[in-house]
Design a protein around this motif. Sequence first.
Motif, short mmCIF file in Angstrom:
data_model
loop_
_atom_site.label_atom_id
_atom_site.label_comp_id
_atom_site.label_asym_id
_atom_site.label_seq_id
_atom_site.Cartn_x
_atom_site.Cartn_y
_atom_site.Cartn_z
N GLY A 69 0.80 -1.21 0.00
CA GLY A 69 0.00 0.00 0.00
C GLY A 69 0.83 1.26 0.00
N ASP A 70 0.17 2.39 0.05
CA ASP A 70 0.83 3.68 0.09
C ASP A 70 1.42 3.92 1.48
OD1 ASP A 70 -0.15 3.98 -2.46
OD2 ASP A 70 -1.89 5.16 -1.83
N ALA A 71 2.64 4.47 1.54
CA ALA A 71 3.29 4.79 2.82
C ALA A 71 3.12 3.65 3.82
CB ALA A 71 2.71 6.08 3.40
N PRO A 72 3.65 2.46 3.52
CA PRO A 72 3.36 1.29 4.34
C PRO A 72 3.83 1.41 5.79
CG PRO A 72 5.10 0.82 2.75
CD PRO A 72 4.51 2.12 2.37
N VAL A 73 4.95 2.10 6.02
CA VAL A 73 5.43 2.23 7.40
C VAL A 73 4.44 3.05 8.23
CG1 VAL A 73 7.26 3.14 8.87
CG2 VAL A 73 7.85 1.97 6.75
N GLY A 74 4.03 4.19 7.68
CA GLY A 74 3.07 5.03 8.39
C GLY A 74 1.73 4.35 8.58
N TRP A 75 1.25 3.66 7.54
CA TRP A 75 -0.05 3.01 7.64
C TRP A 75 -0.01 1.80 8.57
CZ3 TRP A 75 -4.83 4.25 7.07
CH2 TRP A 75 -5.22 5.23 6.15
N SER A 76 1.11 1.07 8.58
CA SER A 76 1.19 -0.06 9.50
C SER A 76 1.21 0.43 10.94
CB SER A 76 2.43 -0.92 9.21
OG SER A 76 3.62 -0.17 9.39
N ALA A 77 1.90 1.56 11.20
CA ALA A 77 1.90 2.13 12.54
C ALA A 77 0.50 2.61 12.92
CB ALA A 77 2.90 3.28 12.62
N ALA A 78 -0.19 3.24 11.97
CA ALA A 78 -1.56 3.69 12.24
C ALA A 78 -2.47 2.50 12.51
CB ALA A 78 -2.08 4.50 11.05
N GLY A 79 -2.33 1.44 11.71
CA GLY A 79 -3.13 0.24 11.94
C GLY A 79 -2.85 -0.37 13.29
N PHE A 80 -1.58 -0.42 13.67
CA PHE A 80 -1.21 -0.98 14.98
C PHE A 80 -1.84 -0.17 16.10
CE2 PHE A 80 1.48 -1.89 18.62
CZ PHE A 80 1.71 -3.25 18.50
N ALA A 81 -1.77 1.16 15.98
CA ALA A 81 -2.37 2.02 17.01
C ALA A 81 -3.88 1.82 17.09
CB ALA A 81 -2.03 3.49 16.71
N ILE A 82 -4.52 1.69 15.93
CA ILE A 82 -5.97 1.46 15.90
C ILE A 82 -6.31 0.14 16.58
CG2 ILE A 82 -7.88 0.88 14.33
CD1 ILE A 82 -6.75 3.03 12.44
N GLY A 83 -5.53 -0.91 16.31
CA GLY A 83 -5.79 -2.21 16.90
C GLY A 83 -5.65 -2.19 18.42
N VAL A 84 -4.57 -1.59 18.93
CA VAL A 84 -4.36 -1.54 20.38
C VAL A 84 -5.43 -0.70 21.05
CG1 VAL A 84 -2.83 -0.73 22.21
CG2 VAL A 84 -1.88 -1.93 20.23
N ALA A 85 -5.67 0.51 20.51
CA ALA A 85 -6.65 1.41 21.11
C ALA A 85 -8.05 0.81 21.06
CB ALA A 85 -6.63 2.76 20.39
N GLY A 86 -8.41 0.20 19.94
CA GLY A 86 -9.73 -0.39 19.81
C GLY A 86 -9.97 -1.50 20.83
N LEU A 87 -8.99 -2.38 20.98
CA LEU A 87 -9.15 -3.48 21.93
C LEU A 87 -9.24 -2.96 23.35
CD1 LEU A 87 -7.61 -5.63 23.99
CD2 LEU A 87 -9.38 -6.45 22.45
N LEU A 88 -8.39 -2.00 23.71
CA LEU A 88 -8.41 -1.45 25.07
C LEU A 88 -9.73 -0.75 25.36
CD1 LEU A 88 -4.77 -0.11 25.46
CD2 LEU A 88 -5.75 -2.20 26.43
N LEU A 89 -10.27 -0.02 24.38
CA LEU A 89 -11.56 0.64 24.57
C LEU A 89 -12.69 -0.39 24.74
CD1 LEU A 89 -11.32 3.60 22.03
CD2 LEU A 89 -11.51 3.78 24.52
N ALA A 90 -12.67 -1.44 23.93
CA ALA A 90 -13.69 -2.48 24.06
C ALA A 90 -13.60 -3.15 25.42
CB ALA A 90 -13.52 -3.52 22.95
N PHE A 91 -12.39 -3.40 25.89
CA PHE A 91 -12.19 -3.99 27.22
C PHE A 91 -12.70 -3.05 28.30
CE2 PHE A 91 -9.32 -4.34 30.95
CZ PHE A 91 -9.74 -5.58 31.41
N ALA A 92 -12.39 -1.75 28.16
CA ALA A 92 -12.83 -0.77 29.17
C ALA A 92 -14.35 -0.69 29.24
CB ALA A 92 -12.24 0.60 28.84
#
Length: 295
Positions: free
Chosen positions: A89-112
């Motif tokens: 994809g486009d800008a894979p380093v930036g997008w993979s970091a964004a995806g990682f942040a979304i995954g961690v934040a999403g799971l933590l919010l669902a847990f909370a």
Amino acid sequence: MADTAETVPGEAPVGPESGSLAIRRWISIPLGLAATWGWIKGAPYAFAYVPVEGEFAAAAVFYLLLFFPLALLALGLGWLCRVRVLRAGDAPVGWSAAGFAIGVAGLLLAFALSWLNGRVVTGPAGGAGIAALLGGLGVIVVQAGAEEVLVRGWLQRVLGKLVTPFAGILLAAFLFAVLHLVSGPVHWQSFVNIVLAGVLFGSLADRSGGLAAPVGAHVAWNATEDLGLGLVPNPGSGPFGSVADFELAGAVLWGGGGEGLNTSIGTTLVLVALIVPLFALPRPGGVRDPQAAPA
């Protein structure tokens, strides 16, 4: 109006298609799904002939045996359908970091949200060794990577070419959830959340132009849930252990059942909240809706 389909070097344009290639692609979908279903059902029988001892080693070998062939299947289907399955994809380093942040934040919010509406109990496990956690992370990378290559790299891209990119996201997400039924029936809320997770990963793939973002999000979500908080299984801890061991009790619809956060309404709310903003982003090339692109 001129053809507005997305064009990627080395493959046919994205959008509704006709002709022999379209027929081949339509045929590949049931064949590919049947092969996937068959291998998921058959892998445990093949694993029975693998000499391995210990829960850790057995789990690692089983997941590798299950998911590597599915990744190879996706590559073969991509070659048959003339789609670039392994696009980062486009800008894979930036997008993979964004995806990682979304995954961690999403799971933590669902847990909370489940914690606020239920009851969290600390289990007896937790504090797993670094070797076990790294081994578990490697298995999750293989699992999530193979699923994304198969579903978002091949299936979603093919469906997007045969119908529309948006319909491709939705159809691939639904079929992604259906494949989870191979191991047995799931709670209806789990099915809904798996579909929504597929839409999230599919939207990330569509907006980023490749697999870096959805793989990052998928790995982060699973690793945080399994290895970080010890929420899978519920109750208990997986074969690779976890940093902490939390158990969700209380109402099933807030994650208190055997399927954990998969049945949580909190997970549903978080997934919807993550998906909606993604559709406001332009697709690669600056087009939000390919069907509304200028002539």
